[in-house]
Design a protein around this motif. Structure first.
Motif, mmCIF file in Angstrom:
data_model
loop_
_atom_site.group_PDB
_atom_site.id
_atom_site.type_symbol
_atom_site.label_atom_id
_atom_site.label_comp_id
_atom_site.label_asym_id
_atom_site.label_seq_id
_atom_site.Cartn_x
_atom_site.Cartn_y
_atom_site.Cartn_z
ATOM 1 N N ILE A 113 100.617 -14.606 -14.492
ATOM 2 C CA ILE A 113 100.287 -15.995 -14.169
ATOM 3 C C ILE A 113 98.899 -16.077 -13.548
ATOM 4 O O ILE A 113 98.111 -16.960 -13.891
ATOM 5 C CB ILE A 113 101.359 -16.598 -13.239
ATOM 6 C CG1 ILE A 113 102.658 -16.792 -14.022
ATOM 7 C CG2 ILE A 113 100.890 -17.913 -12.638
ATOM 8 C CD1 ILE A 113 103.834 -17.225 -13.196
ATOM 9 N N GLN A 114 98.574 -15.150 -12.642
ATOM 10 C CA GLN A 114 97.262 -15.165 -11.997
ATOM 11 C C GLN A 114 96.133 -14.915 -12.996
ATOM 12 O O GLN A 114 95.008 -15.351 -12.776
ATOM 13 C CB GLN A 114 97.202 -14.134 -10.868
ATOM 14 C CG GLN A 114 98.077 -14.476 -9.681
ATOM 15 C CD GLN A 114 97.700 -15.780 -9.011
ATOM 16 O OE1 GLN A 114 96.533 -16.114 -8.904
ATOM 17 N NE2 GLN A 114 98.704 -16.512 -8.567
ATOM 18 N N ALA A 115 96.431 -14.247 -14.082
ATOM 19 C CA ALA A 115 95.410 -13.956 -15.082
ATOM 20 C C ALA A 115 95.108 -15.165 -15.961
ATOM 21 O O ALA A 115 94.075 -15.198 -16.635
ATOM 22 C CB ALA A 115 95.859 -12.783 -15.957
ATOM 23 N N MET A 116 95.969 -16.160 -15.931
ATOM 24 C CA MET A 116 95.757 -17.346 -16.766
ATOM 25 C C MET A 116 94.605 -18.174 -16.196
ATOM 26 O O MET A 116 94.512 -18.381 -14.988
ATOM 27 C CB MET A 116 97.037 -18.180 -16.815
ATOM 28 C CG MET A 116 98.191 -17.467 -17.466
ATOM 29 S SD MET A 116 99.745 -18.386 -17.341
ATOM 30 C CE MET A 116 99.379 -19.767 -18.396
ATOM 31 N N PRO A 117 93.713 -18.676 -17.055
ATOM 32 C CA PRO A 117 92.566 -19.453 -16.559
ATOM 33 C C PRO A 117 92.970 -20.798 -15.940
ATOM 34 O O PRO A 117 92.262 -21.331 -15.095
ATOM 35 C CB PRO A 117 91.703 -19.658 -17.801
ATOM 36 C CG PRO A 117 92.589 -19.406 -18.957
ATOM 37 C CD PRO A 117 93.677 -18.487 -18.488
ATOM 38 N N GLU A 118 94.113 -21.337 -16.333
ATOM 39 C CA GLU A 118 94.558 -22.631 -15.815
ATOM 40 C C GLU A 118 94.989 -22.543 -14.352
ATOM 41 O O GLU A 118 95.056 -23.554 -13.659
ATOM 42 C CB GLU A 118 95.732 -23.175 -16.641
ATOM 43 C CG GLU A 118 95.395 -23.479 -18.082
ATOM 44 C CD GLU A 118 95.579 -22.272 -19.005
ATOM 45 O OE1 GLU A 118 95.972 -21.195 -18.517
ATOM 46 O OE2 GLU A 118 95.317 -22.415 -20.194
ATOM 47 N N VAL A 119 95.282 -21.343 -13.889
ATOM 48 C CA VAL A 119 95.791 -21.173 -12.529
ATOM 49 C C VAL A 119 94.741 -21.604 -11.504
ATOM 50 O O VAL A 119 95.059 -22.297 -10.535
ATOM 51 C CB VAL A 119 96.225 -19.712 -12.285
ATOM 52 C CG1 VAL A 119 96.518 -19.454 -10.823
ATOM 53 C CG2 VAL A 119 97.438 -19.391 -13.118
ATOM 54 N N LYS A 120 93.504 -21.241 -11.724
ATOM 55 C CA LYS A 120 92.447 -21.589 -10.769
ATOM 56 C C LYS A 120 92.298 -23.108 -10.678
ATOM 57 O O LYS A 120 92.188 -23.657 -9.582
ATOM 58 C CB LYS A 120 91.122 -20.945 -11.182
ATOM 59 C CG LYS A 120 90.028 -21.163 -10.181
ATOM 60 C CD LYS A 120 88.761 -20.432 -10.560
ATOM 61 C CE LYS A 120 87.698 -20.659 -9.509
ATOM 62 N NZ LYS A 120 86.453 -19.978 -9.813
ATOM 63 N N THR A 121 92.319 -23.790 -11.799
ATOM 64 C CA THR A 121 92.207 -25.247 -11.799
ATOM 65 C C THR A 121 93.390 -25.879 -11.091
ATOM 66 O O THR A 121 93.227 -26.813 -10.302
ATOM 67 C CB THR A 121 92.162 -25.794 -13.243
ATOM 68 O OG1 THR A 121 91.489 -24.890 -14.093
ATOM 69 C CG2 THR A 121 91.457 -27.118 -13.307
ATOM 70 N N ALA A 122 94.576 -25.361 -11.362
ATOM 71 C CA ALA A 122 95.779 -25.899 -10.728
ATOM 72 C C ALA A 122 95.738 -25.672 -9.219
ATOM 73 O O ALA A 122 96.115 -26.556 -8.443
ATOM 74 C CB ALA A 122 97.022 -25.259 -11.333
ATOM 75 N N GLN A 123 95.268 -24.515 -8.789
ATOM 76 C CA GLN A 123 95.175 -24.233 -7.358
ATOM 77 C C GLN A 123 94.162 -25.155 -6.682
ATOM 78 O O GLN A 123 94.390 -25.623 -5.564
ATOM 79 C CB GLN A 123 94.786 -22.773 -7.128
ATOM 80 C CG GLN A 123 95.925 -21.810 -7.377
ATOM 81 C CD GLN A 123 95.499 -20.353 -7.233
ATOM 82 O OE1 GLN A 123 94.344 -20.008 -7.398
ATOM 83 N NE2 GLN A 123 96.474 -19.498 -6.955
ATOM 84 N N GLU A 124 93.053 -25.435 -7.358
ATOM 85 C CA GLU A 124 92.047 -26.339 -6.800
ATOM 86 C C GLU A 124 92.609 -27.746 -6.650
ATOM 87 O O GLU A 124 92.383 -28.411 -5.638
ATOM 88 C CB GLU A 124 90.794 -26.352 -7.670
ATOM 89 C CG GLU A 124 89.991 -25.071 -7.598
ATOM 90 C CD GLU A 124 88.873 -25.006 -8.623
ATOM 91 O OE1 GLU A 124 88.772 -25.924 -9.479
ATOM 92 O OE2 GLU A 124 88.098 -24.032 -8.583
ATOM 93 N N LYS A 125 93.362 -28.197 -7.658
ATOM 94 C CA LYS A 125 93.976 -29.528 -7.588
ATOM 95 C C LYS A 125 95.004 -29.583 -6.470
ATOM 96 O O LYS A 125 95.082 -30.576 -5.736
ATOM 97 C CB LYS A 125 94.645 -29.882 -8.920
ATOM 98 C CG LYS A 125 93.674 -30.210 -10.025
ATOM 99 C CD LYS A 125 94.408 -30.563 -11.296
ATOM 100 C CE LYS A 125 93.448 -30.874 -12.431
ATOM 101 N NZ LYS A 125 94.148 -31.192 -13.678
ATOM 102 N N LEU A 126 95.774 -28.535 -6.325
ATOM 103 C CA LEU A 126 96.779 -28.480 -5.269
ATOM 104 C C LEU A 126 96.122 -28.493 -3.891
ATOM 105 O O LEU A 126 96.586 -29.172 -2.974
ATOM 106 C CB LEU A 126 97.654 -27.232 -5.436
ATOM 107 C CG LEU A 126 98.828 -27.100 -4.490
ATOM 108 C CD1 LEU A 126 99.840 -28.213 -4.730
ATOM 109 C CD2 LEU A 126 99.512 -25.750 -4.687
ATOM 110 N N GLU A 127 95.027 -27.775 -3.761
ATOM 111 C CA GLU A 127 94.318 -27.728 -2.482
ATOM 112 C C GLU A 127 93.721 -29.098 -2.142
ATOM 113 O O GLU A 127 93.780 -29.546 -0.991
ATOM 114 C CB GLU A 127 93.210 -26.674 -2.543
ATOM 115 C CG GLU A 127 92.669 -26.289 -1.198
ATOM 116 C CD GLU A 127 91.759 -25.085 -1.283
ATOM 117 O OE1 GLU A 127 90.648 -25.176 -0.717
ATOM 118 O OE2 GLU A 127 92.153 -24.088 -1.893
#
Length: 113
Positions: free
Chosen positions: A34-48
């Motif tokens: 999951i951490q290797a997926m590029p969408e994870v960073k965007t999702a984490q930024e939105k969550l933050e």
């Protein structure tokens, strides 16, 4: 000799068939995947960002609660007993809403996560 040849043929076929249909197992680390997926960073930024918005709302409510309490402490002596009681209930009610809002914010954050 023919029987030996047939037996060897059957054994060879069994070995080849076993290898062809053998189940293969692998271990996958789901978190790393999951951490290797590029969408994870965007999702984490939105969550933050969402977390910061909720936190700002709660801080505003807390500042307002503190102002009401300060006002009560400064001016309560000049008020009538009824007004003091009314303001006291208002402060307690507002603090309860702040606590409820904190719980709702935590639930919203968990849901969004």
């Amino acid at each position: 000799m023919k029987n030996l040849l047939k037996v060897m043929f059957v054994i060879a076929f069994a070995i080849v068939a076993n290898n062809a249909f053998a189940q293969k197992f692998a271990h996958i680390n789901r978190n790393e995947l999951i951490q290797a997926m590029p969408e994870v960073k965007t999702a984490q930024e939105k969550l933050e960002t969402y977390y910061r918005e909720l936190l700002a709302q709660l801080e505003e409510m807390q500042v307002e609660s503190n102002k009401k309490l300060d006002d009560f402490q400064k001016n309560s002596e000049s008020w009538t007993e009824e007004k003091r009681e009314l303001k006291s209930q208002e402060i307690v009610s507002f603090r309860q809403r702040v606590q409820e809002q904190q719980q709702v914010a935590e639930e919203k954050l968990k849901t969004k996560e």
